[in-house]
Write a protein that holds these residues in place. Sequence first.
Motif, PDB file in Angstrom:
ATOM      1  N   HIS A 172      -7.327   2.640  -2.957  1.00 62.23           N
ATOM      2  CA  HIS A 172      -6.602   1.491  -2.404  1.00 62.23           C
ATOM      3  C   HIS A 172      -7.503   0.528  -1.653  1.00 62.23           C
ATOM      4  O   HIS A 172      -7.135  -0.623  -1.453  1.00 62.23           O
ATOM      5  CB  HIS A 172      -5.397   1.974  -1.598  1.00 62.23           C
ATOM      6  CG  HIS A 172      -4.416   2.682  -2.492  1.00 62.23           C
ATOM      7  ND1 HIS A 172      -4.486   4.029  -2.719  1.00 62.23           N
ATOM      8  CD2 HIS A 172      -3.431   2.203  -3.300  1.00 62.23           C
ATOM      9  CE1 HIS A 172      -3.557   4.372  -3.596  1.00 62.23           C
ATOM     10  NE2 HIS A 172      -2.906   3.288  -3.979  1.00 62.23           N
ATOM     11  N   PHE A 173      -8.704   0.977  -1.289  1.00 64.30           N
ATOM     12  CA  PHE A 173      -9.728   0.041  -0.821  1.00 64.30           C
ATOM     13  C   PHE A 173      -9.999  -0.964  -1.945  1.00 64.30           C
ATOM     14  O   PHE A 173     -10.018  -2.184  -1.740  1.00 64.30           O
ATOM     15  CB  PHE A 173     -11.000   0.807  -0.451  1.00 64.30           C
ATOM     16  CG  PHE A 173     -12.214  -0.055  -0.213  1.00 64.30           C
ATOM     17  CD1 PHE A 173     -12.216  -1.016   0.787  1.00 64.30           C
ATOM     18  CD2 PHE A 173     -13.367   0.107  -0.980  1.00 64.30           C
ATOM     19  CE1 PHE A 173     -13.347  -1.811   1.013  1.00 64.30           C
ATOM     20  CE2 PHE A 173     -14.494  -0.681  -0.760  1.00 64.30           C
ATOM     21  CZ  PHE A 173     -14.479  -1.638   0.229  1.00 64.30           C
ATOM     22  N   ILE A 231      -4.317  -7.977   5.313  1.00 66.86           N
ATOM     23  CA  ILE A 231      -3.187  -7.094   5.035  1.00 66.86           C
ATOM     24  C   ILE A 231      -3.499  -6.191   3.856  1.00 66.86           C
ATOM     25  O   ILE A 231      -4.335  -6.520   2.993  1.00 66.86           O
ATOM     26  CB  ILE A 231      -1.893  -7.903   4.753  1.00 66.86           C
ATOM     27  CG1 ILE A 231      -0.688  -6.952   4.650  1.00 66.86           C
ATOM     28  CG2 ILE A 231      -2.037  -8.746   3.474  1.00 66.86           C
ATOM     29  CD1 ILE A 231       0.652  -7.646   4.705  1.00 66.86           C
ATOM     30  N   SER A 232      -2.814  -5.075   3.822  1.00 66.34           N
ATOM     31  CA  SER A 232      -2.938  -4.126   2.728  1.00 66.34           C
ATOM     32  C   SER A 232      -1.665  -3.291   2.706  1.00 66.34           C
ATOM     33  O   SER A 232      -0.989  -3.174   3.726  1.00 66.34           O
ATOM     34  CB  SER A 232      -4.161  -3.244   2.989  1.00 66.34           C
ATOM     35  OG  SER A 232      -4.175  -2.121   2.157  1.00 66.34           O
ATOM     36  N   TYR A 233      -1.364  -2.727   1.545  1.00 61.98           N
ATOM     37  CA  TYR A 233      -0.159  -1.915   1.481  1.00 61.98           C
ATOM     38  C   TYR A 233      -0.295  -0.889   0.375  1.00 61.98           C
ATOM     39  O   TYR A 233      -1.084  -1.062  -0.560  1.00 61.98           O
ATOM     40  CB  TYR A 233       1.072  -2.824   1.250  1.00 61.98           C
ATOM     41  CG  TYR A 233       1.814  -2.530  -0.037  1.00 61.98           C
ATOM     42  CD1 TYR A 233       2.934  -1.710  -0.030  1.00 61.98           C
ATOM     43  CD2 TYR A 233       1.362  -3.024  -1.256  1.00 61.98           C
ATOM     44  CE1 TYR A 233       3.595  -1.409  -1.227  1.00 61.98           C
ATOM     45  CE2 TYR A 233       2.015  -2.730  -2.438  1.00 61.98           C
ATOM     46  CZ  TYR A 233       3.136  -1.915  -2.424  1.00 61.98           C
ATOM     47  OH  TYR A 233       3.776  -1.598  -3.588  1.00 61.98           O
ATOM     48  N   THR A 243      -3.505   6.453   5.854  1.00 64.57           N
ATOM     49  CA  THR A 243      -4.961   6.431   5.688  1.00 64.57           C
ATOM     50  C   THR A 243      -5.374   5.502   4.543  1.00 64.57           C
ATOM     51  O   THR A 243      -6.287   4.698   4.675  1.00 64.57           O
ATOM     52  CB  THR A 243      -5.489   7.858   5.459  1.00 64.57           C
ATOM     53  OG1 THR A 243      -5.369   8.579   6.683  1.00 64.57           O
ATOM     54  CG2 THR A 243      -6.938   7.861   5.023  1.00 64.57           C
ATOM     55  N   ARG A 244      -4.702   5.603   3.410  1.00 69.21           N
ATOM     56  CA  ARG A 244      -5.115   4.836   2.229  1.00 69.21           C
ATOM     57  C   ARG A 244      -4.945   3.331   2.400  1.00 69.21           C
ATOM     58  O   ARG A 244      -5.531   2.564   1.641  1.00 69.21           O
ATOM     59  CB  ARG A 244      -4.331   5.296   1.001  1.00 69.21           C
ATOM     60  CG  ARG A 244      -2.824   5.120   1.129  1.00 69.21           C
ATOM     61  CD  ARG A 244      -2.092   5.359  -0.177  1.00 69.21           C
ATOM     62  NE  ARG A 244      -2.364   6.688  -0.741  1.00 69.21           N
ATOM     63  CZ  ARG A 244      -1.916   7.100  -1.915  1.00 69.21           C
ATOM     64  NH1 ARG A 244      -1.172   6.285  -2.662  1.00 69.21           N
ATOM     65  NH2 ARG A 244      -2.185   8.311  -2.370  1.00 69.21           N
ATOM     66  N   VAL A 245      -4.149   2.925   3.362  1.00 69.87           N
ATOM     67  CA  VAL A 245      -3.875   1.496   3.526  1.00 69.87           C
ATOM     68  C   VAL A 245      -4.928   0.819   4.407  1.00 69.87           C
ATOM     69  O   VAL A 245      -5.139  -0.382   4.344  1.00 69.87           O
ATOM     70  CB  VAL A 245      -2.463   1.290   4.124  1.00 69.87           C
ATOM     71  CG1 VAL A 245      -2.057  -0.166   4.033  1.00 69.87           C
ATOM     72  CG2 VAL A 245      -1.439   2.158   3.388  1.00 69.87           C
ATOM     73  N   ASN A 260      -4.017   8.409  11.782  1.00 68.39           N
ATOM     74  CA  ASN A 260      -4.441   7.947  10.460  1.00 68.39           C
ATOM     75  C   ASN A 260      -5.180   6.615  10.549  1.00 68.39           C
ATOM     76  O   ASN A 260      -6.167   6.396   9.850  1.00 68.39           O
ATOM     77  CB  ASN A 260      -3.231   7.780   9.540  1.00 68.39           C
ATOM     78  CG  ASN A 260      -2.822   9.073   8.865  1.00 68.39           C
ATOM     79  OD1 ASN A 260      -3.349   9.434   7.834  1.00 68.39           O
ATOM     80  ND2 ASN A 260      -1.882   9.788   9.471  1.00 68.39           N
ATOM     81  N   LEU A 261      -4.692   5.724  11.386  1.00 69.55           N
ATOM     82  CA  LEU A 261      -5.341   4.413  11.521  1.00 69.55           C
ATOM     83  C   LEU A 261      -6.776   4.567  12.009  1.00 69.55           C
ATOM     84  O   LEU A 261      -7.696   3.942  11.479  1.00 69.55           O
ATOM     85  CB  LEU A 261      -4.570   3.532  12.518  1.00 69.55           C
ATOM     86  CG  LEU A 261      -3.174   3.058  12.109  1.00 69.55           C
ATOM     87  CD1 LEU A 261      -2.490   2.364  13.289  1.00 69.55           C
ATOM     88  CD2 LEU A 261      -3.244   2.109  10.910  1.00 69.55           C
TER      89      LEU A 261
END
Lengths: 774, 155
Positions: free
Chosen positions: A560-561, A625-627, A737-739, A677-678
């Motif tokens: 997701h990166f 932003i990311s999702y 984590t993935r976001v 997670n962040l």
Amino acid sequence: MLIESLNNLKIARRDLLINAMKGGGALVLGFNLPGSALFAADSSAALPGARKLDPARLDTWIAINKKGDVTAYWGKMDMGQGVDTAISQMVAEELDVKIEKVTVLFGDTYVMTDQGGASGSSGVSNSGVALREAAAEARQVLLEKASTLMNLPVDKLTVIDGVIQEQGNSTHTLSYGDIIGDKLFNVPLEWNGEIGNELELKSRAKLKDPANYKVVGTSVGRKDITGKIIPKTRFTVHSRVPGMLHGRMIRPPSAGATIVSVDKDSIAHIPGVQVVVEKDFIGVVAPKEWDAIRASRALKVNWDETKSGFPTTSEKLHDYIRKATADKSEVPENIGDVDAALASNKKPMEVEYEWPFQSHARMAASVGLADVKVESGGTVWTDSQKFYDTAICTAKMLGLKAEGEQIPVRSIWGPGPGSYGRSDSADGVLDAVVLSKAVGAPVRVQWMRNEGIAWDPKGPASVINMRAAIGEDGKVSAWHFHLKGFSRQDVSSREHSPSETLAGQLLGHTRKRNWTMSEPANSYGFANKRYSWDAIKPLRDMGSPLRTSHFRDPYGAEIHFAVESFVDEMAYSTGMDPVAFRLQYLTEQRDIDVIKAVADLAQWQPRTAARKQKNANGMLVGTGISYAQRNASVNAVIAEVEVNPQTGRVWVKRFFVGSDYGLIINPFTLDRTIEGNLIQGTSRTLFEEVKFDEKTVHSVDWATYPIVEVADAPEEVKIVKINRPELGPKGAGEPVTRVVPAAIANAVFDATGIRFRKAPLTAARVKAALDAAV
Amino acid sequence: MANQFNINVDGVDYQIEAEPDMPLLYALTNDLEHKGPKFGCGLAQCGACTVIHEGVAIRSCVTPVSAVTGKVRTLDGIGTTENPHPLQKAFIQSEAGQCQYCINGWIMTSLAFLEQNPKRTDAEIRDALAGLKCRCGTHMAILRAVRSAADEMAG
Ligand code: FES
Ligand code: FES
């Protein structure tokens, strides 16, 4: 106290329970389970009495004593995210008892049924939901018994705090303790026949309507925390048994070096040391811990390094991956005709993203205690999140029966440093097994710091190629995600076999290669779309410090990166704001809702190009932003960063999160899990990269494998959670984590105008790019 | 050769038989069976083993037992379940820490700092805690807990 009392157990509870059942059942043996064993235990909780470990029996899951205290037997464990507390809330809710009355016990393969260990954020969503059914069934059985005893139909009864009463007549009552106290339920429970994560239970009763919840949805304090901060809780690191020896391992100077000879005289000056050498496994044991450490350092070993080492280095790794032969390829998703759309496009986009090997780098390296014999099996103490598999693996190591109900190895789990997937936690305890077997005494093995970073299974390195076709109308007509890298299960996430452990591999156990990769999780409705992957061989076949396995949200951060950075790149290339762009293409309402929620929370400022703003202190500032979805959860994150133009240091000043985990069980603890997670995600995005050369791994401690420091903690984290009771609880342990990585990279782009496609975004890397851009 | 060492930990005198170079941490965890200080790195890089020696936060994993001349305080000695130290209370209420393996370091380092610097800014707290590790990434909750304990300790 705990370990000693366990050691005095002459008969395993399982045998007792089975005998009790054979003898006619309902009798309670008064078997004093060392409840404390079960590290969640509160000594005031109900002791279980005689229960049989048959998932299709209610007694396997729930026991109630005369005082009405409820004990729930849970077949996973909590790694500090409050899962046992959440489950006690679910059980209390469904049984209609006060939360204080419920204790969730866990962590002993002879006492609880295997619900899969910590795995894929499934603690609440799978195992908690199963226990909720067990609780509902227990309530139903109690109502039916009360109906007979009180001579009233069930629908004329209500339950208030564990007391059944006639509706409208508070003097006509019977308590749970009166009805069942210390006795077995002795009733079946519908079970789907599965063990592990897939285990499901089903009550005959209808579950409570979420509108009537009293305990679920409230912020009950974590039940484990006091004993750890007023330090009484025994962690696995504190495990001790009489006659125990201390073990330490000796690792080769280069990856895969083999043992030629060992000079035992080199440690003759240290009292009581034994050296255990078997093939390429080498360790020492000594009565005193410090002596074991000294001996492991002083022991002279003659290594053969002619065939050791790696075919590449961390510097050249990604080119190596690009050129490597794919050993297995798959196309898990292929919609429409991507090739045609790309071929007919005038300016197709194509970029690549790189992610390094990363270490779980737990707060402390692996520790385990084994007291085993070849003839009879024994007990292992571990903090492995797959401790049922530890028992199976140990039995196999000893050449004993490893299937069915009566595995002659008991595995007792205790708290340890957070583990975040298939870390080294599984390996130290198997070293202890080999040493204990060899010296005929209980052995406790503590890995040293270098082993915990250099020798744990790694999160896999990868190169991700992203392509897209955007038409003249500005619409995305095709996109292609292609992952090339190492398997996320070069060693299995479950240590059920010696060949999946470092000790087993050093002893020569081999296994078939396991290719497991992953793909993106989102709901972008692009017309033509393909996900594909190429998996390549590990850099060394066996016994490698760079063997790969699950690291919190396996492949989630890496993938997701790339995907969410690329979505930003597509947005800007079409002259659109990244939030508006996502909203235009997303097809699932929950996804749209979290993005809107987080954009509101952060007061998102639309933009169609990097803004490259500077604050009063001369820092470059930006937001991104990311999702992503993960299983049935969905999260959107906005990062606000400051980039120091002098040093290249990136600091995330604020995080904003929009999340949807279905039904929220415990909002306060959920926020803490999101924050963890962040910050861990920030650490992996900005700092973490395993360094190695042709010889071996050189990331061996916190100086050579830097992680996030307190100075890097944000000033503020703001979270908005969308509660969806109708969906039931969804996994929350790791989906954020993935976001994180793309949220940060997208913010850095907004601040600097530079697109970083290689993680981690270290200060040196950012500074070099800033200088080059001038 | 193993020697005898007298150490005073949480107000109690102990006699330890050990090699002079054995780090204090092993006496605390093996001989005294303390649960607070933990082995994290053995390299003075993480703080999991922190104790307070004569008012100063030290890393017991690199402090030879022979160098321990003064009074040692550990997390095991600063509060009880009935009467927790304000820092312990604040860490519990803030649910600071997940696995809790690192928490000894954060509490003991904060304690040594706050006892000397009751009036402190947020930036000073971050400086005082520099170098401590928390792999679970619970820094936000830890900082909240330390700030709230600091307020209580300052009265
Ligand atoms: S264990 Fe002492 S600083 Fe890490
Ligand atoms: S709480 Fe796990 S390392 Fe800090």
